[in-house]
Design a protein around this motif. Sequence first.
Motif, PDB file in Angstrom:
ATOM      1  N   THR A 128       0.832  -1.215   0.000  1.00  0.00           N
ATOM      2  CA  THR A 128       0.000   0.000   0.000  1.00  0.00           C
ATOM      3  C   THR A 128       0.859   1.255   0.000  1.00  0.00           C
ATOM      4  O   THR A 128       0.417   2.329   0.406  1.00  0.00           O
ATOM      5  CB  THR A 128      -0.927   0.016   1.220  1.00  0.00           C
ATOM      6  OG1 THR A 128      -0.136  -0.115   2.409  1.00  0.00           O
ATOM      7  CG2 THR A 128      -1.937  -1.118   1.158  1.00  0.00           C
ATOM      8  N   THR A 129       2.104   1.138  -0.434  1.00  0.00           N
ATOM      9  CA  THR A 129       2.978   2.299  -0.579  1.00  0.00           C
ATOM     10  C   THR A 129       3.631   2.253  -1.948  1.00  0.00           C
ATOM     11  O   THR A 129       3.639   1.217  -2.616  1.00  0.00           O
ATOM     12  CB  THR A 129       4.082   2.314   0.496  1.00  0.00           C
ATOM     13  OG1 THR A 129       4.869   1.113   0.382  1.00  0.00           O
ATOM     14  CG2 THR A 129       3.487   2.383   1.895  1.00  0.00           C
ATOM     15  N   GLY A 130       4.195   3.401  -2.349  1.00  0.00           N
ATOM     16  CA  GLY A 130       4.901   3.464  -3.625  1.00  0.00           C
ATOM     17  C   GLY A 130       3.966   3.698  -4.799  1.00  0.00           C
ATOM     18  O   GLY A 130       2.753   3.886  -4.644  1.00  0.00           O
ATOM     19  N   ASP A 131       4.532   3.706  -6.009  1.00  0.00           N
ATOM     20  CA  ASP A 131       3.725   3.890  -7.199  1.00  0.00           C
ATOM     21  C   ASP A 131       4.337   3.129  -8.371  1.00  0.00           C
ATOM     22  O   ASP A 131       5.480   2.696  -8.312  1.00  0.00           O
ATOM     23  CB  ASP A 131       3.555   5.380  -7.548  1.00  0.00           C
ATOM     24  CG  ASP A 131       4.887   6.082  -7.737  1.00  0.00           C
ATOM     25  OD1 ASP A 131       5.614   5.706  -8.679  1.00  0.00           O
ATOM     26  OD2 ASP A 131       5.205   7.000  -6.969  1.00  0.00           O
ATOM     27  N   ILE A 132       3.526   2.971  -9.400  1.00  0.00           N
ATOM     28  CA  ILE A 132       3.940   2.266 -10.612  1.00  0.00           C
ATOM     29  C   ILE A 132       3.703   3.203 -11.794  1.00  0.00           C
ATOM     30  O   ILE A 132       2.628   3.789 -11.926  1.00  0.00           O
ATOM     31  CB  ILE A 132       3.141   0.963 -10.803  1.00  0.00           C
ATOM     32  CG1 ILE A 132       3.370   0.027  -9.607  1.00  0.00           C
ATOM     33  CG2 ILE A 132       3.544   0.271 -12.100  1.00  0.00           C
ATOM     34  CD1 ILE A 132       2.525  -1.231  -9.655  1.00  0.00           C
ATOM     35  N   ARG A 133       4.697   3.350 -12.633  1.00  0.00           N
ATOM     36  CA  ARG A 133       4.607   4.220 -13.810  1.00  0.00           C
ATOM     37  C   ARG A 133       4.702   3.350 -15.060  1.00  0.00           C
ATOM     38  O   ARG A 133       5.665   2.616 -15.240  1.00  0.00           O
ATOM     39  CB  ARG A 133       5.746   5.251 -13.785  1.00  0.00           C
ATOM     40  CG  ARG A 133       5.711   6.255 -14.917  1.00  0.00           C
ATOM     41  CD  ARG A 133       6.905   7.185 -14.798  1.00  0.00           C
ATOM     42  NE  ARG A 133       6.916   8.167 -15.866  1.00  0.00           N
ATOM     43  CZ  ARG A 133       6.345   9.362 -15.808  1.00  0.00           C
ATOM     44  NH1 ARG A 133       5.719   9.717 -14.719  1.00  0.00           N
ATOM     45  NH2 ARG A 133       6.404  10.200 -16.829  1.00  0.00           N
ATOM     46  N   LEU A 134       3.691   3.449 -15.906  1.00  0.00           N
ATOM     47  CA  LEU A 134       3.608   2.596 -17.090  1.00  0.00           C
ATOM     48  C   LEU A 134       3.566   3.469 -18.339  1.00  0.00           C
ATOM     49  O   LEU A 134       2.739   4.387 -18.448  1.00  0.00           O
ATOM     50  CB  LEU A 134       2.360   1.718 -17.010  1.00  0.00           C
ATOM     51  CG  LEU A 134       2.171   0.650 -18.093  1.00  0.00           C
ATOM     52  CD1 LEU A 134       1.401  -0.538 -17.525  1.00  0.00           C
ATOM     53  CD2 LEU A 134       1.432   1.184 -19.314  1.00  0.00           C
ATOM     54  N   THR A 135       4.454   3.179 -19.280  1.00  0.00           N
ATOM     55  CA  THR A 135       4.486   3.921 -20.542  1.00  0.00           C
ATOM     56  C   THR A 135       4.472   2.932 -21.703  1.00  0.00           C
ATOM     57  O   THR A 135       4.805   1.759 -21.549  1.00  0.00           O
ATOM     58  CB  THR A 135       5.755   4.801 -20.641  1.00  0.00           C
ATOM     59  OG1 THR A 135       6.909   3.968 -20.551  1.00  0.00           O
ATOM     60  CG2 THR A 135       5.793   5.829 -19.538  1.00  0.00           C
ATOM     61  N   ARG A 136       4.116   3.432 -22.889  1.00  0.00           N
ATOM     62  CA  ARG A 136       4.110   2.628 -24.108  1.00  0.00           C
ATOM     63  C   ARG A 136       5.237   3.107 -25.012  1.00  0.00           C
ATOM     64  O   ARG A 136       5.510   4.304 -25.090  1.00  0.00           O
ATOM     65  CB  ARG A 136       2.763   2.758 -24.831  1.00  0.00           C
ATOM     66  CG  ARG A 136       1.544   2.470 -23.960  1.00  0.00           C
ATOM     67  CD  ARG A 136       1.485   1.018 -23.515  1.00  0.00           C
ATOM     68  NE  ARG A 136       1.357   0.107 -24.641  1.00  0.00           N
ATOM     69  CZ  ARG A 136       0.184  -0.168 -25.244  1.00  0.00           C
ATOM     70  NH1 ARG A 136      -0.929   0.411 -24.806  1.00  0.00           N
ATOM     71  NH2 ARG A 136       0.139  -1.017 -26.259  1.00  0.00           N
TER      72      ARG A 136
END
Length: 241
Positions: free
Chosen positions: A147-155
């Motif tokens: 429940t911490t941090g983040d995810i960055r998704l790119t194409r």
Amino acid sequence: MHPTESDLLALVHDECSTAHTAAMHAHLVRCEGCRSRYARPAETDRMVGALIACLDQPAAAAPVAPLGRPVRAGSSRAVAAGIAILLTAAGAAIAAVPASPFRSWIRSFTATHAAAPPTRPVPAPVSDGVTIAVDTAVHIILRRPQTTGDIRLTRTELRTATVRAFGGDVSYTVSPGRIVLDNRAPVVRVEISLPRRARAATLVVGDRVLWRLSGAPGVESAADSVLVFALSDSTVRSHHP
């Protein structure tokens, strides 16, 4: 005849003769301007007296170095430390004096010279990450919920998918069309790049599907977006370059 500044200062310090003191006090009773001039050094003298009372503590005995003793390496640092301690004590004493105009000055000085909060360094990636070739589908899985941090998704226009974890304690398991991150300690950030050619993809954290890509009509593919998943509140922010 009005007293000079020197006369007023001598009166404050009780350095006048008895007759001169009586004459000046009699003049101050009649002259408002001179009373105002006298009040300023009198107030300063009162404040200095209060400071001396605050700092009037017996000093510990300290050895005195003989004259001409060579300066040793590091002595300048010791002198600087001593000055810093003295200034701190003096500042505390000044601030303790009631109605002292120095109190606001000290607050202003402290705010101006306060050390800036340390910036949080961006964590280094746990490793260089992993990359796999993608034909039509890819699945990215964080094995353990967090429940911490983040995810960055790119194409991207590449024909491969790449995953990099920052912070935490992570190991990777790779198989065709599938990357699993064993996040034994929560990661701070995960960066994922997926090829635009992929027609199907899923992003899973624990047992929760955060994002799903499908080539079926009517399903948002986010092919031209950068998606940021905040794991703390389960929100998704979409940025269109």
